[in-house]
Design a protein around this motif. Structure first.
Motif, PDB file in Angstrom:
ATOM      1  N   UNK B  63       0.818  -1.211   0.000  1.00  0.00           N
ATOM      2  CA  UNK B  63       0.000   0.000   0.000  1.00  0.00           C
ATOM      3  C   UNK B  63       0.857   1.268   0.000  1.00  0.00           C
ATOM      4  N   UNK B  64       2.042   1.168   0.610  1.00  0.00           N
ATOM      5  CA  UNK B  64       2.960   2.314   0.668  1.00  0.00           C
ATOM      6  C   UNK B  64       4.233   1.938  -0.093  1.00  0.00           C
ATOM      7  N   UNK B  66       7.910   3.780  -2.378  1.00  0.00           N
ATOM      8  CA  UNK B  66       8.677   5.020  -2.550  1.00  0.00           C
ATOM      9  C   UNK B  66       7.968   5.956  -3.537  1.00  0.00           C
ATOM     10  N   UNK B  67       7.667   7.151  -3.078  1.00  0.00           N
ATOM     11  CA  UNK B  67       7.034   8.145  -3.946  1.00  0.00           C
ATOM     12  C   UNK B  67       5.531   8.227  -3.820  1.00  0.00           C
ATOM     13  N   UNK B  68       4.926   7.302  -3.069  1.00  0.00           N
ATOM     14  CA  UNK B  68       3.476   7.375  -2.976  1.00  0.00           C
ATOM     15  C   UNK B  68       2.846   6.257  -2.193  1.00  0.00           C
ATOM     16  N   UNK B  69       1.529   6.146  -2.322  1.00  0.00           N
ATOM     17  CA  UNK B  69       0.757   5.102  -1.653  1.00  0.00           C
ATOM     18  C   UNK B  69      -0.539   4.933  -2.436  1.00  0.00           C
ATOM     19  N   UNK B  70      -1.352   3.967  -2.002  1.00  0.00           N
ATOM     20  CA  UNK B  70      -2.577   3.649  -2.746  1.00  0.00           C
ATOM     21  C   UNK B  70      -3.526   4.850  -2.836  1.00  0.00           C
ATOM     22  N   UNK B  71      -3.488   5.719  -1.829  1.00  0.00           N
ATOM     23  CA  UNK B  71      -4.383   6.875  -1.834  1.00  0.00           C
ATOM     24  C   UNK B  71      -3.996   7.897  -2.898  1.00  0.00           C
ATOM     25  N   UNK B  72      -2.713   8.220  -2.944  1.00  0.00           N
ATOM     26  CA  UNK B  72      -2.212   9.150  -3.964  1.00  0.00           C
ATOM     27  C   UNK B  72      -2.477   8.584  -5.359  1.00  0.00           C
ATOM     28  N   UNK B  73      -2.221   7.285  -5.484  1.00  0.00           N
ATOM     29  CA  UNK B  73      -2.431   6.597  -6.761  1.00  0.00           C
ATOM     30  C   UNK B  73      -3.889   6.686  -7.195  1.00  0.00           C
ATOM     31  N   UNK B  74      -4.796   6.465  -6.241  1.00  0.00           N
ATOM     32  CA  UNK B  74      -6.228   6.425  -6.567  1.00  0.00           C
ATOM     33  C   UNK B  74      -6.724   7.793  -7.035  1.00  0.00           C
ATOM     34  N   UNK B  75      -6.224   8.849  -6.418  1.00  0.00           N
ATOM     35  CA  UNK B  75      -6.647  10.190  -6.837  1.00  0.00           C
ATOM     36  C   UNK B  75      -5.971  10.563  -8.162  1.00  0.00           C
ATOM     37  N   UNK B  76      -4.649  10.404  -8.233  1.00  0.00           N
ATOM     38  CA  UNK B  76      -3.935  10.813  -9.453  1.00  0.00           C
ATOM     39  C   UNK B  76      -4.369   9.981 -10.662  1.00  0.00           C
ATOM     40  N   UNK B  94     -14.925   8.077  -3.906  1.00  0.00           N
ATOM     41  CA  UNK B  94     -13.958   7.140  -3.328  1.00  0.00           C
ATOM     42  C   UNK B  94     -14.689   6.000  -2.638  1.00  0.00           C
ATOM     43  N   UNK B  95     -14.462   4.786  -3.110  1.00  0.00           N
ATOM     44  CA  UNK B  95     -15.054   3.593  -2.492  1.00  0.00           C
ATOM     45  C   UNK B  95     -13.953   2.754  -1.864  1.00  0.00           C
ATOM     46  N   UNK B  96     -14.088   2.462  -0.572  1.00  0.00           N
ATOM     47  CA  UNK B  96     -13.068   1.706   0.156  1.00  0.00           C
ATOM     48  C   UNK B  96     -13.579   0.301   0.464  1.00  0.00           C
ATOM     49  N   UNK B  97     -12.781  -0.707   0.131  1.00  0.00           N
ATOM     50  CA  UNK B  97     -13.058  -2.070   0.595  1.00  0.00           C
ATOM     51  C   UNK B  97     -11.922  -2.418   1.544  1.00  0.00           C
ATOM     52  N   UNK B  98     -12.247  -2.586   2.822  1.00  0.00           N
ATOM     53  CA  UNK B  98     -11.232  -2.727   3.858  1.00  0.00           C
ATOM     54  C   UNK B  98     -11.318  -4.107   4.493  1.00  0.00           C
ATOM     55  N   UNK B 133     -14.756  -6.291   4.855  1.00  0.00           N
ATOM     56  CA  UNK B 133     -14.928  -7.743   4.665  1.00  0.00           C
ATOM     57  C   UNK B 133     -14.113  -8.476   5.735  1.00  0.00           C
ATOM     58  N   UNK B 134     -14.551  -9.686   6.108  1.00  0.00           N
ATOM     59  CA  UNK B 134     -13.858 -10.412   7.189  1.00  0.00           C
ATOM     60  C   UNK B 134     -12.390 -10.674   6.846  1.00  0.00           C
ATOM     61  N   UNK B 135     -11.606 -10.814   7.868  1.00  0.00           N
ATOM     62  CA  UNK B 135     -10.167 -11.075   7.722  1.00  0.00           C
ATOM     63  C   UNK B 135      -9.934 -12.221   6.739  1.00  0.00           C
ATOM     64  N   UNK B 136      -8.992 -12.016   5.809  1.00  0.00           N
ATOM     65  CA  UNK B 136      -8.667 -13.062   4.845  1.00  0.00           C
ATOM     66  C   UNK B 136      -9.495 -13.002   3.570  1.00  0.00           C
ATOM     67  N   UNK B 137     -10.513 -12.117   3.528  1.00  0.00           N
ATOM     68  CA  UNK B 137     -11.382 -12.046   2.347  1.00  0.00           C
ATOM     69  C   UNK B 137     -10.989 -10.915   1.397  1.00  0.00           C
ATOM     70  N   UNK B 138     -10.025 -10.091   1.791  1.00  0.00           N
ATOM     71  CA  UNK B 138      -9.439  -9.090   0.890  1.00  0.00           C
ATOM     72  C   UNK B 138      -8.031  -8.855   1.410  1.00  0.00           C
ATOM     73  N   UNK B 139      -7.182  -8.253   0.591  1.00  0.00           N
ATOM     74  CA  UNK B 139      -5.805  -8.026   1.019  1.00  0.00           C
ATOM     75  C   UNK B 139      -5.645  -6.579   1.496  1.00  0.00           C
ATOM     76  N   UNK B 140      -5.876  -6.363   2.758  1.00  0.00           N
ATOM     77  CA  UNK B 140      -5.716  -5.073   3.438  1.00  0.00           C
ATOM     78  C   UNK B 140      -6.717  -4.013   2.969  1.00  0.00           C
ATOM     79  N   UNK B 141      -6.511  -3.454   1.786  1.00  0.00           N
ATOM     80  CA  UNK B 141      -7.335  -2.321   1.357  1.00  0.00           C
ATOM     81  C   UNK B 141      -7.345  -2.215  -0.167  1.00  0.00           C
ATOM     82  N   UNK B 142      -8.532  -2.060  -0.714  1.00  0.00           N
ATOM     83  CA  UNK B 142      -8.690  -1.726  -2.125  1.00  0.00           C
ATOM     84  C   UNK B 142      -9.452  -0.399  -2.192  1.00  0.00           C
TER      85      UNK B 142
END
Lengths: 337, 337
Positions: B63-64, B66-76, B94-98, B133-142
């Motif tokens: 998610x993080x 060098x130079x950015x993270x998923x949030x910067x990527x999603x906006x840019x 912005x739709x978050x799946x956590x 979503x329950x633990x193991x059903x997604x990888x951290x954050x989309x």
């Protein structure tokens, strides 16, 4: 595309296989001029400069359930969120996050379901995106839809606009969606199958708007159920809401399952229902219009907006008591949308 | 909200905890009038009736980076897709799946990053959604973002509009993003850290539009890299594209890593670069404008549009040969966006 194939990581690469997936699977079903261009954005014309814009992600489990599937849910959910602003839905986007190994024939079933729902809601799916994550990094399929609707002149509908003295109408039976999905997931079976109410509500709302009826608030009671949506209206409009238990339509089967499992239908999700808050003098006419629609035929006047009990929802129970109905606390039914 | 907390299933329930997450975390950072109303849709005013509409989901791992993270990527990413239609980005969803158990302080870091990127791109994040979503059903954050941009009169930019004789400009070094993310994920380290180029490109595009320069095609070479984007333009415009290897800016470090691991920089993803195809007579002026911008200072004219080799991209190699550059086949670097 062979229907026995499975989604591979390459399908999300942005290369040849991505391109084939789009050309062979998405384009034939979501056929429209802006999408066909496959540019980075869809270029669209709007008839009005005031628009409604909304988004929702769908992570429902299982993907297929009595009455619908994740595709129908993704289109109807966004169509309904737009309609709840008094807007006419026109364009939808679709973002797919697919787990590697997902069967393409199931993806196609879901796409066909989205195509049908979009046709019923008279919206075009004009732009999209597909990502594939390795096996185990997502649960089969998640879909995000965003949508744009046009807002006609002089429309001002908001959860913050409910007025003291207004009437509260509910468009039909509550709890069907949540119980249908949960039952399918848990493998429960009953004498009578409980079917999700997932449906597009744009036509009823357009009918109300065209009649010239003044509407203050509209809300579709999805996650959190009727109780949470009414609480949001009460809090944002700084009013009380009083509802009559005996007037709230709940199917016998839903009540039975809720009793058995300890759920309260007031908190169970719906995907084809709405709450309308409007001046009492317009309520009979509004109810009549709503009832002429298939998805509103069981509508009822369930209560009124009060000066007392500000920011609270009060239930007059069938046995003559009063109960404060709070927002949902905790999570009784995860992944129902 | 205590920063040591973790995301629970209740945060996606639509009830109390969902409401607190929105009020305490999202609203303070994404402050704007339409969002504050927290209605089912954001109600927006547009200055033009012709709009660009786009969506992308982001599943980058890690998610993080060098130079950015998923949030910067999603906006840019969404800002850039809009800019590539010659449109001015204005509104983002912005739709978050956590995944259950995700640390709230990491979510906050990402939200702050989105806030900063939105400010730089002069867009408002006006509507959103959170699912857990329950633990193991997604990888951290989309994250899914969709976006709306306004298209000024007389703008007609499309991958299908490249003309024979046009010049092809590339806005800077290629391959930085893909290699930065992959290196972080695989735990590789080099003498010089390779940093993602993720950046909003709206200002450069607006600069070009304001100068009155005629632009035929714009494309940001993300997944699939420069090679795949050029192939899309060649195929859709029914033209050939000839590019000069020696003119394509690639950092020495990126070339080294690619050599070592068997990647070709032409196919590696970028998140802050674009290709412009425009009449040769305008090319020098366009290049000059692009180079005045921080994110375009290393721009180069890399080739031209030809009548020969229709629907193909030809690379004139540094050693004097010619090579057909196809679209990406297979997936060399999954989950880089």
């Amino acid at each position: 595309m062979a229907s026995l194939d499975y989604i591979r990581l390459d399908h999300g690469s942005g290369g040849k296989l991505s391109y084939r997936l789009i050309k062979d699977l998405f384009l034939p079903h979501f056929a429209n001029e802006p999408l066909k261009k496959l540019d980075d954005s869809a270029v669209l014309s709007l008839s009005h400069k005031k628009v409604a814009f909304t988004t929702d992600s769908y992570v429902v489990d299982p993907l297929f359930f009595p009455g619908g599937d994740i595709g129908k849910l993704a289109v109807c959910g966004t169509v309904n969120d737009i309609a709840m602003s008094g807007a006419v839905p026109v364009y939808i986007s679709a973002g797919f996050i697919i787990e590697e190994g997902f069967p393409i024939y199931e993806l196609e079933r879901i796409i066909i379901s989205m195509e049908k729902s979009a046709a019923e809601a008279v919206v075009d799916i004009v732009t999209g995106d597909t990502k594939v994550v390795p096996k185990g990094k997502a649960d089969k399929l998640f879909i995000n839809t965003a949508g744009i609707g046009i807002i006609l002149d002089n429309v001002d509908i908001s959860s913050a606009n409910a007025q003291i003295g207004d009437t509260v109408i509910l468009s039909g039976y509550i709890g069907d969606h949540g119980i249908a999905v949960m039952s399918k997931r848990e493998g429960l079976s009953y004498k009578t199958e409980i079917v999700s109410d997932v449906a597009p509500l744009h036509a009823i709302i357009e009918g109300l708007m065209q009649s010239g009826i003044e509407i203050h608030s509209l809300r579709d009671p999805t996650r959190g159920g009727l109780a949470s949506s009414l609480n949001e209206i009460a809090a944002k409009s700084n009013v009380g809401i009083m509802i009559e238990e005996e007037k709230i339509p709940v199917r016998k089967e839903v009540t039975s399952v809720c009793d058995l499992l300890g759920f309260d239908p007031l908190y169970v999700a719906n995907e084809g229902k709405f709450i309308a808050v409007l001046p009492a003098c317009h309520a009979p006419e509004a109810l009549e219009i709503i009832k002429t629609h298939e998805y509103g035929k069981n509508a009822e006047i369930i209560g009124e907006v009060t000066e007392e009990h500000k920011k609270k929802v009060i239930l007059n129970t069938e046995i003559g008591g009063k109960r404060i109905i709070d927002m949902l606390t905790g999570e009784q039914l995860p992944r129902i949308c």
